[in-house]
Scaffold this motif. Structure first.
Motif, PDB file in Angstrom:
ATOM      1  N   HIS A  31      -5.982 -33.677  14.913  1.00  0.00           N
ATOM      2  CA  HIS A  31      -5.842 -32.652  15.951  1.00  0.00           C
ATOM      3  C   HIS A  31      -6.966 -31.623  15.893  1.00  0.00           C
ATOM      4  O   HIS A  31      -7.514 -31.237  16.926  1.00  0.00           O
ATOM      5  N   SER A  32      -7.323 -31.156  14.688  1.00  0.00           N
ATOM      6  CA  SER A  32      -8.282 -30.056  14.572  1.00  0.00           C
ATOM      7  C   SER A  32      -9.715 -30.567  14.671  1.00  0.00           C
ATOM      8  O   SER A  32     -10.033 -31.698  14.283  1.00  0.00           O
ATOM      9  N   THR A  33     -10.587 -29.702  15.155  1.00  0.00           N
ATOM     10  CA  THR A  33     -12.010 -30.037  15.236  1.00  0.00           C
ATOM     11  C   THR A  33     -12.578 -30.330  13.865  1.00  0.00           C
ATOM     12  O   THR A  33     -13.417 -31.223  13.697  1.00  0.00           O
ATOM     13  N   PHE A  34     -12.124 -29.593  12.857  1.00  0.00           N
ATOM     14  CA  PHE A  34     -12.684 -29.745  11.522  1.00  0.00           C
ATOM     15  C   PHE A  34     -12.410 -31.121  10.934  1.00  0.00           C
ATOM     16  O   PHE A  34     -13.176 -31.615  10.106  1.00  0.00           O
ATOM     17  N   VAL A  35     -11.331 -31.746  11.363  1.00  0.00           N
ATOM     18  CA  VAL A  35     -11.018 -33.088  10.869  1.00  0.00           C
ATOM     19  C   VAL A  35     -11.599 -34.152  11.800  1.00  0.00           C
ATOM     20  O   VAL A  35     -12.288 -35.067  11.366  1.00  0.00           O
ATOM     21  N   LYS A  36     -11.370 -34.023  13.094  1.00  0.00           N
ATOM     22  CA  LYS A  36     -11.778 -35.088  14.022  1.00  0.00           C
ATOM     23  C   LYS A  36     -13.267 -35.069  14.348  1.00  0.00           C
ATOM     24  O   LYS A  36     -13.806 -36.076  14.816  1.00  0.00           O
ATOM     25  N   LYS A 416     -19.999 -33.663   9.431  1.00  0.00           N
ATOM     26  CA  LYS A 416     -20.684 -33.954  10.687  1.00  0.00           C
ATOM     27  C   LYS A 416     -20.744 -32.703  11.561  1.00  0.00           C
ATOM     28  O   LYS A 416     -19.887 -31.831  11.493  1.00  0.00           O
ATOM     29  N   ASN A 417     -21.782 -32.638  12.397  1.00  0.00           N
ATOM     30  CA  ASN A 417     -21.876 -31.509  13.325  1.00  0.00           C
ATOM     31  C   ASN A 417     -20.967 -31.740  14.526  1.00  0.00           C
ATOM     32  O   ASN A 417     -20.603 -32.875  14.861  1.00  0.00           O
ATOM     33  N   THR A 418     -20.597 -30.647  15.175  1.00  0.00           N
ATOM     34  CA  THR A 418     -19.791 -30.708  16.390  1.00  0.00           C
ATOM     35  C   THR A 418     -20.703 -30.464  17.586  1.00  0.00           C
ATOM     36  O   THR A 418     -21.447 -29.482  17.601  1.00  0.00           O
ATOM     37  N   PRO A 419     -20.699 -31.339  18.591  1.00  0.00           N
ATOM     38  CA  PRO A 419     -21.552 -31.129  19.759  1.00  0.00           C
ATOM     39  C   PRO A 419     -21.304 -29.771  20.409  1.00  0.00           C
ATOM     40  O   PRO A 419     -20.183 -29.263  20.431  1.00  0.00           O
ATOM     41  N   VAL A 420     -22.375 -29.171  20.922  1.00  0.00           N
ATOM     42  CA  VAL A 420     -22.288 -27.864  21.562  1.00  0.00           C
ATOM     43  C   VAL A 420     -21.242 -27.866  22.673  1.00  0.00           C
ATOM     44  O   VAL A 420     -20.459 -26.914  22.830  1.00  0.00           O
ATOM     45  N   GLU A 421     -21.203 -28.946  23.445  1.00  0.00           N
ATOM     46  CA  GLU A 421     -20.272 -29.004  24.581  1.00  0.00           C
ATOM     47  C   GLU A 421     -18.820 -28.915  24.130  1.00  0.00           C
ATOM     48  O   GLU A 421     -17.997 -28.269  24.788  1.00  0.00           O
ATOM     49  N   ILE A 422     -18.513 -29.550  22.984  1.00  0.00           N
ATOM     50  CA  ILE A 422     -17.135 -29.494  22.477  1.00  0.00           C
ATOM     51  C   ILE A 422     -16.823 -28.101  21.960  1.00  0.00           C
ATOM     52  O   ILE A 422     -15.739 -27.548  22.211  1.00  0.00           O
ATOM     53  N   ASN A 423     -17.768 -27.495  21.237  1.00  0.00           N
ATOM     54  CA  ASN A 423     -17.544 -26.134  20.746  1.00  0.00           C
ATOM     55  C   ASN A 423     -17.271 -25.173  21.887  1.00  0.00           C
ATOM     56  O   ASN A 423     -16.341 -24.356  21.831  1.00  0.00           O
ATOM     57  N   GLU A 424     -18.068 -25.237  22.950  1.00  0.00           N
ATOM     58  CA  GLU A 424     -17.905 -24.298  24.057  1.00  0.00           C
ATOM     59  C   GLU A 424     -16.652 -24.602  24.876  1.00  0.00           C
ATOM     60  O   GLU A 424     -16.110 -23.709  25.532  1.00  0.00           O
ATOM     61  N   GLU A 426     -13.737 -25.840  23.455  1.00  0.00           N
ATOM     62  CA  GLU A 426     -12.548 -25.540  22.660  1.00  0.00           C
ATOM     63  C   GLU A 426     -12.492 -24.095  22.179  1.00  0.00           C
ATOM     64  O   GLU A 426     -11.420 -23.604  21.822  1.00  0.00           O
ATOM     65  N   VAL A 427     -13.641 -23.414  22.139  1.00  0.00           N
ATOM     66  CA  VAL A 427     -13.691 -22.040  21.645  1.00  0.00           C
ATOM     67  C   VAL A 427     -14.471 -21.195  22.657  1.00  0.00           C
ATOM     68  O   VAL A 427     -15.542 -21.611  23.102  1.00  0.00           O
ATOM     69  N   PRO A 428     -13.970 -20.019  23.030  1.00  0.00           N
ATOM     70  CA  PRO A 428     -14.674 -19.191  24.018  1.00  0.00           C
ATOM     71  C   PRO A 428     -15.892 -18.479  23.430  1.00  0.00           C
ATOM     72  O   PRO A 428     -15.908 -17.260  23.227  1.00  0.00           O
ATOM     73  N   ILE A 429     -16.925 -19.266  23.140  1.00  0.00           N
ATOM     74  CA  ILE A 429     -18.201 -18.732  22.684  1.00  0.00           C
ATOM     75  C   ILE A 429     -19.302 -19.331  23.551  1.00  0.00           C
ATOM     76  O   ILE A 429     -19.097 -20.336  24.230  1.00  0.00           O
ATOM     77  N   LYS A 430     -20.478 -18.722  23.517  1.00  0.00           N
ATOM     78  CA  LYS A 430     -21.643 -19.241  24.217  1.00  0.00           C
ATOM     79  C   LYS A 430     -22.716 -19.546  23.182  1.00  0.00           C
ATOM     80  O   LYS A 430     -23.221 -18.648  22.500  1.00  0.00           O
ATOM     81  N   VAL A 431     -23.052 -20.825  23.031  1.00  0.00           N
ATOM     82  CA  VAL A 431     -24.083 -21.216  22.074  1.00  0.00           C
ATOM     83  C   VAL A 431     -25.453 -20.941  22.691  1.00  0.00           C
ATOM     84  O   VAL A 431     -25.785 -21.454  23.765  1.00  0.00           O
TER      85      VAL A 431
END
Length: 666
Positions: A31-36, A416-424, A426-431
């Motif tokens: 479920h979590s980004t840190f695992v998946k 592994k890194n998380t793609p920018v698109e997934i970060n933005e 799932e989380v309200p931040i702007k890379v």
């Protein structure tokens, strides 16, 4: 009786496939980004005694090869089909390494016989406690690091212990996230159970039992054969964490690697005393605790990639870890940031093996990966968000066969890194930026890998960013065989603005809407003299933006004008660099060299000896008093032979009569 080699290889392939299938199940259902996405999880199969004999190769964390569940298994009185057990307590059985690491195991039966355990672990993004994501080096006791669950049955003969689950989920910040990952773990273990049943049906239960034993024995034989190729001797290496807490003092990890025939002793006696921060590593004194053996495993596999990866390879080695030290702390020491210490410890082990076989192992790895977590509120929905957005990884060290990998994390490359698109999403931040850091890799015939960079903006008040494992702002990775050290890391709030703040190794930062965070990782060390690197390779690095024109000239002796190599100037400059060189196995950055002029090996030997005479709860306090005393000592009075440490110790002890009472009480 051993089974024949052909059958054993087929059996090994089945065991490996079972572990891989478990990992794929967990990876696809987490479920979590840190695992998946980041993949901080493990799966595997263990013997009825608890020793892991099969682990995945392509998914999840690689730290837990040879993880021994024995002490945790013993804390459950009996096992029945349908049981699933759980723990995240670092001090119960010493299988968990900090509270976010949730370990689970399921007994696998065949006709009422316990034949194996299906095991798994995930790192929960949060398990409650004093700070979002549960971990900060500033915490001082394990009680601050979130809920602790001693070994318990989550399922007893298939029936859920709902009360236990409710207690766990009530005490975390994002219960639905934790529950989703928990379900993924259960699915993975069920997969492991099915795969073991398939193996027993294929090979028969007798061959299964013997095959597991033979796999572990084969791993041991291969490890002994490899160790016997290393010259006998004592090989010392030490490295440091920048500070025990922001504004604190350095933390030393030291190893004397003793090779004796086909065996190895890893003596960590020179490492620092137990800390009043969360950098301690809970091992319970186990001489083959997996967290002490990760660097050993990495070194053996780097020297011979054909070696079988299971618990058998740890048998020829043992560790020496005195009680009350950073690698064997006493309860209730905080241990949440043990991952940062472990990363550095792996580098120390690599350094010691490199001293023994310098051509077979790489230069210093970055050894620090900032795990970035964000707790904020989604302005669109009002929903609380708690998520990991990326590991900011450093570069690998160069080696005799080539450059270090850029941004790989080196010894933590499983993250592994998380793609920018997934970060933005799932989380309200702007890379704003996500890239490599030019000139961060150590110069060398084979260049160190570059570190990574992340810059992002937050949009909500009361946002908290935790940067777990932030380090290497002072002591960088080392160069080897004439190579140069990598660059240090950095952490800033609002870079380029009037309100810019250099956050150093701070790991919990409160932010306002519009604030920007910039974090960079350190680079890997270079291997071999930089002026021996092919000039065309240096030019290519410049063209790729990995090395600046200035660094090409200063570090590599390659003069580039108008995008081309000036052959005459390059030949002259490289000759000067070669003439000025001082050959050495290791090259450290200026900050470390300056530090070790004051804190010599003799001073550290005296410090280690003296602190060991004190009650554990006094050691860190007296250490800091000694450091403060030496800072005030005039340069002309510093001898570096341990005498100034002994004098400072005597003064510190005399100042506190309560210490004598504590010593008498012990």
């Amino acid at each position: 009786m051993r089974i024949d080699p052909v059958t054993l290889q087929i059996f090994a392939n089945h065991a490996q496939a079972a572990a891989d299938s478990m990992a794929f199940t967990l990876f696809r259902t987490a479920h979590s980004t840190f695992v998946k996405e980041t993949e901080d999880f493990t799966t595997g199969l263990a013997t009825p005694d608890g020793m892991t004999f099969a682990s995945p190769r392509d998914l999840g964390a690689t730290w837990f090869i040879g993880l021994d569940y024995a002490n945790a298994l013993k804390l459950i009185p009996d096992y029945r089909p349908g049981d699933i057990c759980i723990t995240n307590d670092p001090y119960s059985g010493f299988v968990c390494t900090h509270t976010p690491d949730l370990h689970m195991w399921k007994p696998i039966f065949w006709e009422d016989e316990l034949v194996a355990f299906s095991v798994s672990h995930i790192h929960n993004t949060d398990v409650g406690g004093a700070v979002p994501a549960s971990l900060s080096r500033q915490l001082t006791e394990v009680h601050q690091e979130g809920i602790r669950i001693p070994p318990n049955k989550l399922y007893a003969e298939g029936k859920l212990n709902q009360a236990l689950l409710d207690v766990m989920l009530t005490n975390v910040r994002m219960p639905e996230q934790n529950y989703g990952d928990l379900q993924a773990q259960i699915a993975a273990m069920n997969t492991g159970e099915r795969k073991v049943h398939d193996m027993v049906r294929k090979f028969g239960v007798d061959v299964f039992r013997q095959g597991v034993k033979d796999l572990l024995d084969l791993g041991e034989r291969q490890a002994r054969a490899l160790l016997s190729r290393i010259p006998d001797g004592d090989y010392f290496f030490a490295d440091y964490l920048d500070e025990d807490a922001p504004g604190g003092v350095p933390v030393r990890l030291a190893l004397t690697l003793k090779i004796r025939g086909d065996e190895a002793i890893l003596d960590f006696s020179g490492s620092d005393a137990q800390l009043q921060s969360s950098l301690n590593v809970p091992t319970g004194g186990a001489e083959r605790h997996i967290l002490l053996m990760v660097g050993y495993t990495y070194c053996l596999y780097s020297i011979d990639p054909s070696i079988l990866l299971n618990g058998g390879i740890t048998r020829p080695a043992r560790c020496v870890i005195p009680e009350g030290t950073i690698l064997n702390p006493k309860f209730p020491a905080a241990v949440g940031m043990r991952s940062m210490t472990c990363g550095r410890l792996q580098g120390v082990t690599i350094g010691a093996f490199q001293a023994a076989v310098p051509d077979l192992l790489p230069a210093g790895p970055a050894g620090s990966s900032a795990i970035m977590n964000v707790k904020t509120t989604d302005n669109r929905t009002g929903r609380l968000i708690m998520a990991s957005i990326d590991p900011i990884t450093g570069g690998a060290g160069g080696w005799s066969g080539g450059d270090g990998a850029d941004g790989s994390g080196a010894n933590s490359s499983f993250l592994k890194n998380t793609p920018v698109e997934i970060n933005e999403t799932e989380v309200p931040i702007k890379v704003l930026r996500y890239s490599l850091v030019p000139d961060s890799g150590g110069a060398g015939k084979h260049r160190g890998g570059l570190g990574t960079l992340l810059e992002f903006k937050v949009s909500s008040p009361n946002t908290v960013v935790t940067a777990r494992n932030r380090d290497r702002t002072r002591f960088s990775s080392w160069g080897s065989n004439g190579g140069k050290p990598g660059a240090t890391s950095g952490f800033w709030r609002n870079p380029g603005r009037n309100d810019v703040v250099n956050l150093g190794n701070t790991d919990v930062v409160a932010l306002d809407p519009g604030d920007v965070i910039l974090v960079t990782a350190c680079g890997g060390g270079g291997w071999g003299p930089p002026w021996e690197r092919e000039a065309k390779a240096v030019l290519f690095d410049v063209e790729q933006g990995k090395v600046s024109v200035q660094s090409a000239a200063d570090d590599y002796g390659v003069v580039i004008r108008d995008g081309a190599i000036d052959e005459t100037a390059t030949t002259a400059r490289r000759a000067r660099l070669a003439a000025q060189a001082k050959p050495s196995v290791f090259a450290f950055n200026e900050q470390r060299e300056a530090y070790e002029r004051e804190w010599t090996d003799a001073n550290y030997a005296a410090l280690t000896e003296l602190l060991a005479t004190l009650p554990v709860h006094w050691r860190h306090f007296i250490k800091k008093r000694i450091f403060a005393s030496l800072e005030q000592l005039p340069a002309q009075q510093r001898r570096g032979d341990g005498s100034e440490v002994r004098r400072a110790f005597e003064l510190a002890v005399a100042e506190f009569p309560e210490l004598r009472q504590a010593q008498a009480a012990e």
